[in-house]
Design a protein around this motif. Structure first.
Motif, PDB file in Angstrom:
ATOM      1  N   VAL A  87       0.847  -1.190   0.000  1.00 52.06           N
ATOM      2  CA  VAL A  87       0.000   0.000   0.000  1.00 52.06           C
ATOM      3  C   VAL A  87       0.879   1.235   0.000  1.00 52.06           C
ATOM      4  O   VAL A  87       1.773   1.368   0.848  1.00 52.06           O
ATOM      5  N   LEU A  88       0.644   2.139  -0.952  1.00 55.06           N
ATOM      6  CA  LEU A  88       1.331   3.418  -1.018  1.00 55.06           C
ATOM      7  C   LEU A  88       0.384   4.507  -0.536  1.00 55.06           C
ATOM      8  O   LEU A  88      -0.692   4.689  -1.105  1.00 55.06           O
ATOM      9  N   VAL A  89       0.786   5.230   0.506  1.00 51.81           N
ATOM     10  CA  VAL A  89       0.015   6.373   1.002  1.00 51.81           C
ATOM     11  C   VAL A  89       0.668   7.632   0.465  1.00 51.81           C
ATOM     12  O   VAL A  89       1.844   7.889   0.732  1.00 51.81           O
ATOM     13  N   VAL A  90      -0.094   8.415  -0.301  1.00 53.21           N
ATOM     14  CA  VAL A  90       0.471   9.591  -0.973  1.00 53.21           C
ATOM     15  C   VAL A  90       0.364  10.833  -0.096  1.00 53.21           C
ATOM     16  O   VAL A  90       1.343  11.540   0.126  1.00 53.21           O
ATOM     17  N   GLU A  91      -0.806  11.133   0.394  1.00 56.31           N
ATOM     18  CA  GLU A  91      -1.009  12.246   1.316  1.00 56.31           C
ATOM     19  C   GLU A  91      -2.032  11.810   2.355  1.00 56.31           C
ATOM     20  O   GLU A  91      -3.019  11.161   2.008  1.00 56.31           O
ATOM     21  N   ALA A  92      -1.795  12.174   3.611  1.00 58.77           N
ATOM     22  CA  ALA A  92      -2.729  11.774   4.664  1.00 58.77           C
ATOM     23  C   ALA A  92      -2.552  12.661   5.878  1.00 58.77           C
ATOM     24  O   ALA A  92      -1.428  12.869   6.340  1.00 58.77           O
TER      25      ALA A  92
END
Length: 370
Positions: free
Chosen positions: A232-237
């Motif tokens: 899983v790649l989280v880009v902005e959070a």
């Protein structure tokens, strides 16, 4: 119109539906019954007392629930072209999803169910993403899809939609895991995107047909997003983002977790920085993901986070340097660059037309990846 499904298969699917449509019989109770008795047909043949020994008073709900209307609608829906309901016993049920602690008993599928078993990566992030975040999500998804991965996301506004668009732009496969019934396309702004995904990829839900958008269902669907993927790649959070739930579930499921860093001043970078502190792989280029997964380099150019452009006589480069990586007001740019407001507005308009700068609310501007 008479059913084209063999009667035996139809009756077997009806038993699975009865098990999942009864109110108050959640996934854990369903799995307990299946482990105790076998297939759903055997569950219902076991008798009230035997069921009560496994799930207690909920056995009454299971046996007495009136689910005929919903069951008939689901059977009819499953017989329409492009629709399918996969059960835990179905050979087409995605094998990676079987490995998680709480796999959905049923999957309502629109599109090609075989695509759910493709090697996949999930790309998730904020619904209120920055222009740079959207561009990064789209370009990374495009590179990953071009390398043969299916891109999994949740069809939400923001990063999810950008990831789906990137996969489609590459001519690749994308999987939308939704938190409503599969007969609904939510949110309304993504209906056209949802239809495009169904035509070339697949949309999937564990929720019964007609289920509306409810806040409690979206964290629950996140385990499917991570469960279908190798990472899983989280880009902005933001720190309280639902994307962090997806990342946590990915870690619990033994999946890789990747996070894209950002400015220390941006609230939407704090969730990613938190993940990196907790051990997520910091990602600056798509190749970082391939390296972590032990894959060979791919020949095409891979996107990276934007580097600082060289300062020089070019006025556009001068403005880009002044912008940095955070949203910046026109007044701040005047101070940073020494240019007049009129000159800056003309340069910014040109950079915006070139796709290098985005205009934000409040007379602010942000540099985009070149």
């Amino acid at each position: 119109m008479p059913s084209t499904t063999p009667e035996g298969e139809r009756q077997e699917l009806a038993a699975w539906l009865r098990l999942t449509l009864a109110p108050g019989i959640g996934g854990e109770s369903q799995r307990k019954l299946l482990r105790a008795f076998g297939l759903p047909g055997q569950v219902f043949a076991a008798g009230r007392d035997a069921l009560a020994q496994v799930i207690g008073p909920r056995a009454e709900r299971l046996l007495e629930a009136d689910v005929e209307a919903a069951l008939g609608a689901a059977l009819f829906w499953a017989e329409q072209p492009g629709n399918r309901i996969l059960t835990l016993a179905d050979p087409d049920y995605p094998p990676l999803l079987l490995q998680i602690p709480d796999p959905p008993t049923l999957l309502y599928v629109r599109g090609d169910p075989a695509l759910l078993s493709r090697p996949a990566l999930a790309v998730v992030g904020s619904r209120n993403a920055t222009p740079q975040g959207l561009k990064s999500a789209e370009s990374f998804a495009q590179a990953l899809a071009g390398a043969g991965f299916a891109i999994v996301s949740g069809l939400a506004l923001g990063i999810d939609a950008a990831a789906h668009r990137g996969a489609l732009a590459a001519g690749g496969i994308t999987i939308a895991v939704v938190g409503t019934g599969a007969d609904r396309l939510y949110p309304a702004r993504n209906q056209a995107l949802g239809r495009q995904i169904i035509e070339t990829g697949v949309m999937v839900s564990e929720f019964p047909l007609g289920t509306p958008a409810m806040a409690a269902n979206f964290p629950r669907r996140n385990r499917i997003i991570s469960g279908l993927a190798r990472g899983v790649l989280v880009v902005e959070a933001a720190p309280e983002s639902g994307s962090l739930i997806t990342a946590r579930l990915a870690g619990e499921q033994g999946r890789e977790v990747f996070a894209m860093p950002g400015s220390i001043h941006s609230p939407l970078s704090r969730g990613c920085h938190q993940l990196i502190k907790q051990g997520a792989r910091l990602v600056e280029s798509a190749q970082d993901i391939f390296d972590e997964l032990g894959l060979p380099p791919v020949p095409q150019a891979l996107p990276t986070l934007p580097a600082e452009p060289p300062a020089g006589s070019d006025a556009g480069a001068r403005v880009l340097v002044g912008l940095g990586h955070d949203p910046c007001t026109l007044d701040d740019l005047v101070m940073r660059t020494g240019l007049t407001a009129d000159a800056l507005l003309a340069i910014l308009m040109g950079l915006e037309l070139e796709g290098r700068v985005a205009a934000l609310s409040g007379n602010r501007y942000q540099r985009l990846q070149a």
